[in-house]
Design a protein around this motif. Structure first.
Motif, PDB file in Angstrom:
ATOM      1  N   VAL A  77       0.859  -1.175   0.000  1.00 54.17           N
ATOM      2  CA  VAL A  77       0.000   0.000   0.000  1.00 54.17           C
ATOM      3  C   VAL A  77       0.899   1.231   0.000  1.00 54.17           C
ATOM      4  N   ARG A  78       0.736   2.048  -1.026  1.00 53.32           N
ATOM      5  CA  ARG A  78       1.488   3.311  -1.067  1.00 53.32           C
ATOM      6  C   ARG A  78       0.725   4.366  -0.284  1.00 53.32           C
ATOM      7  N   ILE A 106      -3.102   3.781  -1.358  1.00 54.24           N
ATOM      8  CA  ILE A 106      -3.336   3.144  -2.650  1.00 54.24           C
ATOM      9  C   ILE A 106      -2.848   1.709  -2.573  1.00 54.24           C
ATOM     10  N   ALA A 107      -3.810   0.779  -2.561  1.00 50.88           N
ATOM     11  CA  ALA A 107      -3.505  -0.651  -2.464  1.00 50.88           C
ATOM     12  C   ALA A 107      -3.148  -1.195  -3.839  1.00 50.88           C
ATOM     13  N   LYS A 143      -7.384  -7.225   2.685  1.00 47.71           N
ATOM     14  CA  LYS A 143      -6.537  -7.755   3.754  1.00 47.71           C
ATOM     15  C   LYS A 143      -6.095  -6.660   4.714  1.00 47.71           C
ATOM     16  N   VAL A 144      -5.801  -5.475   4.205  1.00 48.13           N
ATOM     17  CA  VAL A 144      -5.408  -4.362   5.075  1.00 48.13           C
ATOM     18  C   VAL A 144      -6.556  -4.017   6.015  1.00 48.13           C
ATOM     19  N   GLU A 148      -7.799   3.249  -1.984  1.00 46.75           N
ATOM     20  CA  GLU A 148      -8.034   3.185  -3.417  1.00 46.75           C
ATOM     21  C   GLU A 148      -7.250   2.001  -3.958  1.00 46.75           C
ATOM     22  N   ILE A 149      -7.630   1.548  -5.127  1.00 51.18           N
ATOM     23  CA  ILE A 149      -6.907   0.456  -5.775  1.00 51.18           C
ATOM     24  C   ILE A 149      -6.112   1.035  -6.926  1.00 51.18           C
TER      25      ILE A 149
END
Length: 159
Positions: A43-44, A60-61, A69-70, A88-89
């Protein structure tokens, strides 16, 4: 995704229940962040905030699975009753070919007497599909026989 509810006192002991000081919040956020990093969940710009028994998470995942999971790592921590999911993805596109988005998983709160086989039977109609649920919850789960009441699990779609 919005808010996801958890059983406040059922999860891992990340921080002291009932403690509200800013130092304890910062320590809990550090522990949650370190856990997410140790589990290699990409994740950023990860940001976690705590307000009483509610956590909010943003960043951002890498993908839908990582995002879910997070949320579970945070929500399955003692003292957390709700997680506000603002992740967000990351949109990744290959040259001229659009990647098909993965549908969100459903979540299941483990009840007394539940096993992964029993959950698989209820959800998929086949108890032998329990490895799908186990794999979907790795690395948080390390043994398919070690689930506990109140724990929330990812149940991926088989489609």
């Amino acid at each position: 995704m919005g808010f996801i509810s958890f059983i406040k006192d059922a999860g891992a002991k990340v921080f002291g229940i009932g403690k509200t000081s800013e130092e304890e919040k910062a320590e809990a956020i550090d522990k949650l962040t370190n856990t997410i990093n140790q589990l290699s969940l990409e994740v950023r710009s990860l940001a976690i905030n705590l307000n009483d028994d509610t956590a909010s998470v943003s960043g951002i995942a890498k993908d839908q699975e990582t995002k879910e999971k997070v949320v579970l790592v945070i929500g399955n921590s003692a003292g957390i009753a709700k997680v506000e999911d603002n992740l967000e993805i990351e949109e990744v596109f290959e040259e001229e070919e659009e990647c098909e988005p993965v549908p969100p998983s459903r979540f299941h709160t483990v009840e007394r007497g539940d096993t992964l086989s029993k959950i698989a039977k209820e959800v998929y109609g086949n108890a032998m599909k329990y490895p799908v649920i186990f794999e979907a919850n790795k690395p948080m789960l390390t043994d398919p026989d070690k689930i506990y009441p109140g724990q929330v699990l990812r149940i991926p779609n088989l489609d």
